[in-house]
Every structure is written in structure tokens, then in C-alpha cells.
Design a protein around this motif. Structure first.
Motif, mmCIF file in Angstrom:
data_model
loop_
_atom_site.group_PDB
_atom_site.id
_atom_site.type_symbol
_atom_site.label_atom_id
_atom_site.label_comp_id
_atom_site.label_asym_id
_atom_site.label_seq_id
_atom_site.Cartn_x
_atom_site.Cartn_y
_atom_site.Cartn_z
ATOM 1 N N GLU A 153 -34.296 -14.758 -63.868
ATOM 2 C CA GLU A 153 -33.113 -14.013 -63.449
ATOM 3 C C GLU A 153 -33.517 -12.980 -62.420
ATOM 4 O OE1 GLU A 153 -30.740 -12.400 -66.603
ATOM 5 O OE2 GLU A 153 -30.577 -14.328 -67.612
ATOM 6 N N HIS B 148 -31.578 -10.397 -59.089
ATOM 7 C CA HIS B 148 -30.313 -9.972 -58.496
ATOM 8 C C HIS B 148 -30.564 -9.231 -57.190
ATOM 9 C CE1 HIS B 148 -31.245 -6.081 -60.398
ATOM 10 N NE2 HIS B 148 -30.502 -5.589 -59.430
ATOM 11 N N GLN C 81 -26.128 -11.956 -59.072
ATOM 12 C CA GLN C 81 -27.123 -12.249 -60.121
ATOM 13 C C GLN C 81 -27.395 -13.751 -60.112
ATOM 14 O OE1 GLN C 81 -28.407 -9.980 -62.551
ATOM 15 N NE2 GLN C 81 -29.720 -11.619 -63.287
#
Length: 143
Positions: free
Chosen positions: A5, A7, A98
Motif C-alpha cells: 500500500e 499513497h 491510495q
């Protein structure tokens, strides 16, 4: 499966960022290795990808959770990849993008080559981070 992940905050309203994510034909402008991309019927996309001198064609299914501003995607063949791009408003002129990517490290190495283990995880992280930064440049400087 490994999950990554990352962003980036972009200086555009959420609607502009959302529209840009749906213009698959522009992916070569900001996704590393994508040489050609096109939208196909029924929420599908076709991408020609080059990595480490290897060229692959990838087909993906795209779906939206529009009310939530989430675009989900998954490849329909090898390599098996899936993920999502979600948008969150920061204020009227700024949006957080994101990215979430799920992948099998062995499959990535077999398909595209590259390092193993921790070095591969770092390479994938750098690639996703770079793509997000290129998206930021693309969307902020697009008329």
C-alpha cells in the motif's frame, strides 16, 4: 500473496483525479513499463507491458465502487495481480490517491524477471511509488 500500500497527495479536486484514473489510454504516461493501453468492452482493459526486456500482454477487469471512489482491478490471466486505487478528498483542491497491490512474488519474478525476496519487495515498492508520483505530475499538469 504479498500486499503493498502506497499513497500520494495530488493538487487537484477528487473529480479530476477520478476521471484521470479512468482514462486507460493515458496509462503509458504514468505507469512504468506500459507501452500501450486501451479500454475494451465490459469494463476490461488491455495493456502491453515491457519489463526487463520482456514484453507481455495483460488483460484486466476494472470495476468501480463509484460512491466510495474506489477502482478495483485484477488481471484475467497470468500473472495474477489485483489491487485497487481509492481516492479521498483532502480539501476542495487536493486528493489522496491510495494504491493497493496484491501479488505473488514468485509469479512476478517468473513473468518479468528481477530480484528475489526482500530486494524484490523493495523494487515493487519503488515502482508503485514512482507510478504514483508520475500520476501526480500527469494529473496536475493536464489541461
Amino acid at each position: 500473496m504479498s500486499t503493498l500500500e502506497e499513497h500520494v497527495d495530488v493538487g487537484v479536486p477528487i473529480d479530476k483525479a477520478w476521471d484521470s484514473l479512468h482514462q486507460v489510454e493515458n496509462y503509458p504516461s504514468f505507469v512504468e513499463g506500459v507501452r500501450d493501453a486501451r479500454t475494451e468492452a465490459d469494463g476490461r482493459a488491455h495493456l502491453d507491458v515491457e519489463a526487463r526486456g520482456r514484453t507481455r500482454e495483460l488483460d484486466a477487469e476494472l470495476s468501480d465502487r463509484g460512491g466510495e471512489r474506489v477502482m478495483e482491478w485484477r488481471t484475467t490471466g497470468a500473472p495474477e495481480l489485483k489491487g485497487s486505487l481509492s481516492l479521498q478528498p483532502i480539501d476542495r483542491e487536493h486528493t489522496r490517491v491510495q494504491a493497493r497491490v496484491e501479488y505473488d512474488p514468485d509469479t512476478i519474478r517468473e513473468t518479468f524477471g528481477g530480484p528475489k525476496g526482500f530486494a524484490q519487495a523493495n523494487a515493487v515498492e519503488r515502482l508503485v511509488r514512482s507510478d504514483l508520483e508520475h500520476f501526480k505530475e500527469h494529473v496536475e499538469h493536464r489541461p
